[in-house]
Design a protein around this motif. Structure first.
Motif, PDB file in Angstrom:
ATOM      1  N   UNK A   1       0.827  -1.207   0.000  1.00 26.82           N
ATOM      2  CA  UNK A   1       0.000   0.000   0.000  1.00 26.82           C
ATOM      3  C   UNK A   1       0.863   1.259   0.000  1.00 26.82           C
ATOM      4  N   UNK A   2       1.805   1.356   0.968  1.00 28.08           N
ATOM      5  CA  UNK A   2       2.578   2.595   1.124  1.00 28.08           C
ATOM      6  C   UNK A   2       4.074   2.431   0.902  1.00 28.08           C
TER       7      UNK A   2
ATOM      8  N   UNK B   1       1.238  -6.502  11.269  1.00 31.97           N
ATOM      9  CA  UNK B   1       0.711  -5.515  12.221  1.00 31.97           C
ATOM     10  C   UNK B   1       0.553  -4.154  11.548  1.00 31.97           C
ATOM     11  N   UNK B   2       1.540  -3.790  10.736  1.00 36.78           N
ATOM     12  CA  UNK B   2       1.483  -2.497  10.035  1.00 36.78           C
ATOM     13  C   UNK B   2       0.262  -2.406   9.126  1.00 36.78           C
ATOM     14  N   UNK B   3      -0.099  -3.475   8.466  1.00 36.29           N
ATOM     15  CA  UNK B   3      -1.228  -3.474   7.535  1.00 36.29           C
ATOM     16  C   UNK B   3      -2.526  -3.040   8.218  1.00 36.29           C
ATOM     17  N   UNK B   4      -2.596  -3.263   9.528  1.00 37.35           N
ATOM     18  CA  UNK B   4      -3.803  -2.858  10.273  1.00 37.35           C
ATOM     19  C   UNK B   4      -3.944  -1.339  10.340  1.00 37.35           C
ATOM     20  N   UNK B   5      -2.828  -0.612  10.132  1.00 32.80           N
ATOM     21  CA  UNK B   5      -2.928   0.850  10.121  1.00 32.80           C
ATOM     22  C   UNK B   5      -3.659   1.323   8.872  1.00 32.80           C
ATOM     23  N   UNK B   6      -3.665   0.496   7.821  1.00 32.67           N
ATOM     24  CA  UNK B   6      -4.397   0.832   6.601  1.00 32.67           C
ATOM     25  C   UNK B   6      -5.861   0.383   6.692  1.00 32.67           C
ATOM     26  N   UNK B   7      -6.084  -0.750   7.316  1.00 31.33           N
ATOM     27  CA  UNK B   7      -7.453  -1.262   7.421  1.00 31.33           C
ATOM     28  C   UNK B   7      -8.212  -0.644   8.594  1.00 31.33           C
TER      29      UNK B   7
ATOM     30  N   UNK C   1      -4.034  -1.951  17.409  1.00 33.89           N
ATOM     31  CA  UNK C   1      -3.852  -2.857  16.277  1.00 33.89           C
ATOM     32  C   UNK C   1      -2.998  -4.059  16.671  1.00 33.89           C
ATOM     33  N   UNK C   2      -2.046  -3.828  17.584  1.00 33.01           N
ATOM     34  CA  UNK C   2      -1.103  -4.885  17.956  1.00 33.01           C
ATOM     35  C   UNK C   2      -1.297  -5.307  19.401  1.00 33.01           C
ATOM     36  N   UNK C   3      -1.167  -6.613  19.652  1.00 29.60           N
ATOM     37  CA  UNK C   3      -1.267  -7.117  21.017  1.00 29.60           C
ATOM     38  C   UNK C   3      -0.119  -6.598  21.867  1.00 29.60           C
TER      39      UNK C   3
END
Length: 341
Positions: free
Chosen positions: A94-95, A107-113, A128-130
């Protein structure tokens, strides 16, 4: 005949040894037959259990030859080594951001979703992360189990302790390719890089000002709320930023670590030192849009603007005269006291 006769019908992976094949199959079934007798945590493979047990015994046989850090698991050492080599094999489609570990990419991908599946039972904050949730929980408990053996400082996160240790060793492995700036922490280098790119992704909802870092934004927001959570134990003065408190504390100790190479003047606060240096360079970055006058300090410009608006907020208690600038009032007061500079 194939050198890897044992194949998985689920994913097609093949193995030379049956034991490896059986271990692999548990990744499909979810079976974790190897349990830790100390904490009950269970693992697919016995080797993972043996590595885990070292977290209880404190054994760290795997050492980094570059910085001396030691680890309980070889996999942890290998991951750590990538922080020294800078190798980032996992990229975000994505970025374009890249990561040392695949788990960090996921984990980073959750910043987009926008996905934040991990919630705090105490305050309701979600993450986003445990790992971020676990760190957050320590803000409620105040737990700081990681102790520096050199100075006694304690930290909630082991990574913070590692970063802190560089203040004792002076090790700064992260360098800026543009100007040569080096830092002990990678996060500091990433923040520094924004000074070259001009990136300011964090915006204030109140006035629209933008900032390179979240911490700078939070500090700025206090100028709107008036919050000053950092208190001086000597005189009770309060400040919006911890760094301002630390600078203020030097006024009590008399410490003046910032020295001018031109005239040898010294200052307790770096901000005062930087302002002083402009008196040597002649730099006057703050200009009046009305008459074009320029000033070294923004506060001087603000005082100057009152000469255009007619505002005179500083009054003499003796004769009632009023002045646009506090410095003018102080000069005026000497006419009553007879004091001569």
């Amino acid at each position: 005949m194939s050198n890897k006769p044992h194949s998985s019908k689920v994913c097609g992976s093949s193995f030379a040894h049956k034991s490896n094949f059986l271990s692999h199959m548990t990744t499909h079934t979810g079976e974790k037959p190897h349990s830790c007798e100390v904490c009950g945590y269970s693992f697919v493979q016995k080797s993972h259990l043996l590595d885990h047990i070292k977290t209880h015994t404190g054994e760290k046989p795997h050492s980094c030859e570059i910085c001396g850090s030691s680890f309980a698991q070889k996999s942890q050492l290998l991951r750590h080594m990538k922080t020294n080599t800078g190798e980032k094999l996992h990229s975000c489609e994505v970025c374009g951001s890249s990561f040392v570990q695949k788990s960090h990419l996921l984990d980073h991908m959750k910043t987009h979703t926008g996905e934040k599946p991990h919630s705090c039972d105490i305050c309701g904050s979600s993450f986003a992360r445990k790992s971020t949730l676990l760190r957050h929980l320590k803000t409620h408990t105040g737990q700081k189990p990681h102790l520096c053996e050199v100075c006694g400082s304690s930290f909630a996160r082991k990574s913070n302790l590692w970063d802190h240790m560089t203040t004792h060793t002076g090790f700064k492995p992260h360098s800026c390719e543009v100007c040569g700036y080096s830092s002990a922490q990678k996060s500091h280098l990433l923040t520094h890089m924004k000074t070259h790119t001009g990136e300011k992704p964090h915006s204030c909802d109140v006035c629209g000002s933008s900032f390179a870092t979240t911490s700078n934004l939070l500090s700025h927001i206090r100028t709107h709320t008036g919050e000053k959570p950092h208190y001086c134990e000597v005189c009770g003065s309060s400040f919006g930023q911890k760094s301002t408190l630390l600078d203020h504390s030097k006024t009590h100790t008399g410490e003046k670590p910032h020295s001018c190479d031109v005239c040898a003047s010294s200052f307790a606060q770096k901000s005062n030192f930087l302002r002083h240096m402009k008196t040597h360079t002649g730099e006057k970055p703050h200009s009046c849009e009305v008459c074009g006058s320029s000033f070294v300090q923004k506060s001087n410009l603000l005082d100057h603007m009152k000469t255009h608006t007619g505002e005179k907020p500083h009054s003499c208690d003796v004769c009632g005269s009023s002045f646009a600038r506090k410095s003018n009032l102080l000069s005026h007061l000497t006419t009553h006291t007879g004091e001569k500079d």
